[in-house]
Design a protein around this motif. Structure first.
Motif, mmCIF file in Angstrom:
data_model
loop_
_atom_site.group_PDB
_atom_site.id
_atom_site.type_symbol
_atom_site.label_atom_id
_atom_site.label_comp_id
_atom_site.label_asym_id
_atom_site.label_seq_id
_atom_site.Cartn_x
_atom_site.Cartn_y
_atom_site.Cartn_z
ATOM 1 N N THR A 13 -17.250 2.252 4.885
ATOM 2 C CA THR A 13 -16.413 2.327 3.694
ATOM 3 C C THR A 13 -16.210 3.799 3.351
ATOM 4 O O THR A 13 -17.152 4.576 3.307
ATOM 5 N N ASN A 14 -14.970 4.125 3.107
ATOM 6 C CA ASN A 14 -14.592 5.469 2.664
ATOM 7 C C ASN A 14 -14.838 6.568 3.689
ATOM 8 O O ASN A 14 -14.924 7.736 3.334
ATOM 9 N N HIS A 18 -10.012 6.521 -7.543
ATOM 10 C CA HIS A 18 -9.241 5.294 -7.711
ATOM 11 C C HIS A 18 -8.209 5.130 -6.603
ATOM 12 O O HIS A 18 -7.916 4.014 -6.178
ATOM 13 N N CYS A 19 -7.679 6.281 -6.150
ATOM 14 C CA CYS A 19 -6.747 6.220 -5.010
ATOM 15 C C CYS A 19 -7.441 5.642 -3.782
ATOM 16 O O CYS A 19 -6.844 4.865 -3.037
ATOM 17 N N VAL A 20 -8.706 6.041 -3.575
ATOM 18 C CA VAL A 20 -9.449 5.539 -2.411
ATOM 19 C C VAL A 20 -9.477 4.016 -2.446
ATOM 20 O O VAL A 20 -9.206 3.356 -1.440
ATOM 21 N N CYS A 21 -9.765 3.449 -3.631
ATOM 22 C CA CYS A 21 -9.812 1.980 -3.746
ATOM 23 C C CYS A 21 -8.447 1.382 -3.423
ATOM 24 O O CYS A 21 -8.340 0.464 -2.613
ATOM 25 N N LEU A 22 -7.434 1.915 -4.079
ATOM 26 C CA LEU A 22 -6.116 1.295 -3.967
ATOM 27 C C LEU A 22 -5.539 1.434 -2.556
ATOM 28 O O LEU A 22 -5.056 0.465 -1.972
ATOM 29 N N GLY A 42 -7.211 2.020 0.077
ATOM 30 C CA GLY A 42 -8.078 1.220 0.945
ATOM 31 C C GLY A 42 -7.588 -0.223 0.979
ATOM 32 O O GLY A 42 -7.477 -0.824 2.040
ATOM 33 N N SER A 43 -7.252 -0.757 -0.198
ATOM 34 C CA SER A 43 -6.744 -2.142 -0.229
ATOM 35 C C SER A 43 -5.406 -2.240 0.483
ATOM 36 O O SER A 43 -5.129 -3.243 1.118
ATOM 37 N N ASP A 65 -2.424 -3.019 -9.722
ATOM 38 C CA ASP A 65 -3.297 -1.848 -9.594
ATOM 39 C C ASP A 65 -2.472 -0.576 -9.538
ATOM 40 O O ASP A 65 -2.880 0.465 -10.064
#
Lengths: 727, 102
Positions: free
Chosen positions: A369-370, A417-421, A423-424, A446
């Motif tokens: 992850t990441n 937050h960019c990483v989450c979005l 990533g999705s 999102d």
């Protein structure tokens, strides 16, 4: 292991049954029942008050082969054998198998694996092979080794798919029905065993055949050699690709292994007829060792599908294509920038790849992850992407804005937050095409939140920057970057409806209108803003550096090259015009009553319109366009200037759009896009524009004016932009 | 759900509920009363392919299509190994015998 588990279950059932049998007292009511039901009216249901049609709907229908998995058990008289029973009865040979038999078993096992990868259960596919139930008992060395390797391969495939998490129930069944996949044999041992068998077969192949009999055996041995060698390398490839350490080195090795696999696969495809009974066609492997019924009783009651195992040659072709897809996947390492990688993901998904290659791409890009490729932090990759896209001053070197702790926290939080979005977004692109559309709609919520955050960070940095020693505006940098991605997702969402054939023809006009009037326009303005900000940054760094003639000479050179976004802007302009062309053409068709409309009592265009654009409602920018506005804008266009807007004028306007699109596409082509997919895309769009131009020109000239025959929209050339055809 | 069913058929013993959910007040024939008396009792049904199903009798119609709840499947009358099926509909044309747990 499995036999033990099943014995246990059997014992429990037996106990239950003994208990049950004591309590039941069966009375035959057959005749009574059948005569009683005669008193019911046709269509009348007799049922308890607590049981209604609603409950009845979920009943499975017995004796319907699609629903009743147990039905097949009683077909024919051959009772399914367990491994031991089959061996004892002599139905299963453990040694002295002929080469043709082993080849047949191997090819059929691959058929089963392919069927499993297409979404069937492991129990109904791979584990219908009895040899896999107890590989340790097999005396034939090559078959035993192969069976061990298959366990390993299945385990790796299952782990990869489970890890990537891009499957849904229709893609893949991960249940193993109690079959233990982790055999107590290490990877090295498995490879070593395969190598040993491979070498033995290789040695055999050195003895040149002398007569027909030995010639046949020689060729069979060669065919088997190819299969064992393929199995070894396929296993190695899957194992290397799924590993998170030393990813770049591993993938380089994979490329080599994959090309060897392909060579062996070619031999296998050519020699598929060497396996026993290869020419017989049926729904299940038809040779010794396979029993489609063996696991039937393990299945849950409403087992969804009747399993048809792919024929051997088709399965091998499938694996051959899988190898090509895996080769493509291994090229992802060349895409170090996020935007490049994202385009790669989207392009890969466009070809509807299989679940294994989709999953592989996910775990190769983000094995941890990441961590992109297992090393770079995803946050840093996104920071680079934002910097390359629009050069936000806060992210540029030598800018001191981020020395302010508050500012740094805000930017880091935003990037988090960019990483989450993103990533999705990357993960989403791994799902099957139909599921992607659902997920895109959710993702837009999102994006709305992230847009808001981006704007707040921008405005904070702006205030801070204006107060600093070197004041520079910092407005709409992050905001534009996120807006650009939001718009791309919106376009993807609307276009996917065409690909999935969700829209009716009478809905096309507002979909194309939305794309033409808003989304592509917004996209171009976002990207043009990014372009001008980049230009500003160039000037800025030039004036601040400005030392030595060497540098300025370099900069001059830079200026002569086209702007970084010129190709992308041209493409969006072309697509905007294409959508405009469809919109005008559809308005013309509607005026000529060529588009069949739904019955007016049952229809509400407003409901339909709002439903289609519902996911956009959560966004602030671009603001959603209400239905009333659509009506106002479109009716305004129809009544504008002169009173009599005819369908011919609409067709002519559409014609103009397609003409412009063609010009833009041609100039896009003259920029020599580096990416071969872009070139293909341009050529497809050129064909669409040229054809539609001609059709609309004919219509504008009054061709088939009186015919109400609906036009045909043919998506064979492009999955989103159809060729208009007149019947 | 229960409530809606209740409101649809207020006096279930004197009404036949049609397939379309319409409740018609009809005098129940003795045959119907007999069938109604079997509702929710255990049935054992033998099918044309030899399998035996046991479960709670929930619903039937003129063609003797039977819905059984919490149904178990046995490969034959001798088999003791049950497989849980849940809610099933047995088409009348596939029914060989029906037994009632008295």
């Amino acid at each position: 292991m499995t036999a033990l588990a099943r014995d246990l279950v059997e014992n429990i059932h037996e106990k239950e049954m003994h208990f049950d049998q004591l309590t039941y007292n069966w009375v035959d009511i057959t005749n009574d029942f059948f005569s009683s039901v005669q008193s019911l009216e046709l269509g009348e249901l007799l049922h308890d008050e607590l049981f209604g049609l609603f409950e009845a709907m979920s009943a499975i229908e017995m004796m319907d082969p699609k629903m009743d998995a147990g039905m097949l058990c009683n077909r024919g008289n051959s009772k399914p054998y367990s491994f031991k029973q089959a061996v004892d009865s002599g139905a299963l040979k453990l040694h002295n198998l002929t080469l043709a038999e082993v080849i047949g078993i191997i090819d059929s096992t691959y058929s089963c694996i392919v069927s499993w990868l297409e979404g069937h259960s492991l129990a109904q596919t791979v584990f219908t092979n009895l040899y896999l139930h107890q590989p340790g008992q097999i005396l034939d060395k090559s078959l035993r080794t192969f069976c061990y390797a298959i366990y390993k391969i299945i385990e790796i495939i299952k782990d990869c798919i489970n890890k990537a998490m891009v499957f849904e129930e229709e893609d893949f069944q991960s249940v193993t029905y109690g079959y233990r996949l982790q055999q107590d044999i290490t990877e090295q041992k498995t490879i070593a065993m395969l190598k040993e068998v491979e070498e033995e077969l290789h040695r055999k192949s050195r003895i040149k055949p002398v007569d027909d009999e030995s010639n046949r055996e020689y060729n069979d041995a060669l065919a088997l050699y190819a299969r064992i060698r393929f199995t070894k390398m396929f296993y190695q490839t899957l194992s290397l690709m799924g590993r998170k350490e030393q990813l770049h080195q591993n993938l380089a090795d994979c490329q080599r292994l994959l090309s060897n696999c392909s060579d062996m696969m070619q031999v296998m495809i050519k020699t598929v007829s060497r396996g026993v009974k290869a020419d017989e066609l049926c729904d299940h492997p038809n040779i010794m060792g396979f029993d489609p019924m063996v696991n039937q009783r393990l299945l849950p009651p409403t087992f969804p599908r009747y399993t048809k195992i792919k024929p051997r040659s088709e399965a091998l072709e499938y694996i051959d294509e899988l190898l090509n897809r895996l080769k493509t996947v291994s090229k992802i390492t060349g895409y170090t920038s996020f935007h490049g990688a994202l385009d790669f993901f989207l392009e890969f998904s466009r070809q509807s790849p299989c679940i294994l290659s989709r999953s592989m791409l996910q775990i190769v890009y983000l094995p941890l992850t990441n961590r992109v490729f297992g090393t770079q932090s995803f946050g840093d990759v996104l920071r680079d992407a934002a910097r390359a896209f629009i050069a936000p001053p806060a992210l540029m070197p030598k800018i001191t804005l981020l020395q302010n702790h508050q500012a740094k926290d805000y930017v880091d939080g935003f990037l988090g937050h960019c990483v989450c979005l993103f990533g999705s977004l990357v993960q989403l692109s791994g799902h099957n095409r139909a599921r992607q559309r659902d997920k895109l709609a959710h993702l837009l919520e999102d994006f709305a939140a992230l847009q808001d955050e981006a704007e707040r960070v921008d405005s904070y940095l702006h205030t801070l920057s204006l107060k600093s020693d070197t004041p520079r505006p910092h407005l709409a940098y992050f905001g534009t970057w996120i807006l650009y991605h939001t718009l791309r997702v919106m376009v993807m969402y609307l276009l996917s409806g065409f690909e999935l054939e969700l829209y009716s023809v009478h809905e096309y006009h507002y979909i194309f209108w939305y794309l033409y009037e808003f989304l592509y326009g917004w996209l171009m303005s976002a990207i043009t803003r990014a372009d001008s900000f980049l230009m500003e940054q160039d000037i800025h760094s030039e004036t601040h550096k400005g030392r030595g003639a060497k540098k300025s000479a370099k900069n001059k050179k830079k200026k002569s090259t086209p702007r970084p976004y010129s190709l992308e802007i041209l493409m969006y302009q072309a697509m905007q015009n294409i959508c405009g062309g469809y919109y005008k053409a559809l308005m013309g068709f509607r005026m000529d009553k060529k588009i069949p409309l739904p019955e007016s009592h049952f229809d509400s265009e407003r409901v339909r319109y709002e439903h289609r654009l519902l996911p956009f409602a959560s966004l602030l920018t671009p603001p959603p366009v209400p239905y009333q506005e659509f009506l106002d804008m479109t009716s305004g266009q129809m009544l504008n200037r002169d009173e009599t807007v005819t369908s011919e004028k609409q067709y002519l306007a559409g014609c103009g759009h397609f003409h412009q699109a063609r010009n833009m596409l041609e100039s896009a082509l003259s920029l020599y896009p580096a990416n071969v997919h872009t070139v293909n895309q341009i050529n497809d769009l050129l064909k669409v524009s040229k054809t539609n131009f001609i059709v609309l020109k004919l219509l504008a000239g009054g061709h088939k004016k009186d015919s109400t025959e609906p036009p045909i929209f043919d998506f064979s050339c492009h999955q989103h932009f159809p060729l208009i055809k007149l019947a | 759900m229960k409530d809606t069913v209740h409101s649809m058929s207020t006096t279930p013993n004197t009404e036949a509920v049609h397939g379309n959910g319409e409740a018609l007040p009809v005098e129940e024939s003795p045959a119907k009363l007999k069938l109604r008396g079997w509702l929710n009792r255990h049935l054992k049904i033998k099918m044309t392919d030899g399998r035996v199903l046991t479960g709670a009798f929930l619903c039937t119609d003129r063609d003797a299509n039977v819905i059984l709840g919490s149904c178990s499947e046995f490969l034959s009358e001798e088999h003791t190994e049950a497989r849980a099926l849940g809610l099933v509909m047995v088409p009348g044309r596939h029914i060989v015998t029906i037994h009632l747990d008295a």
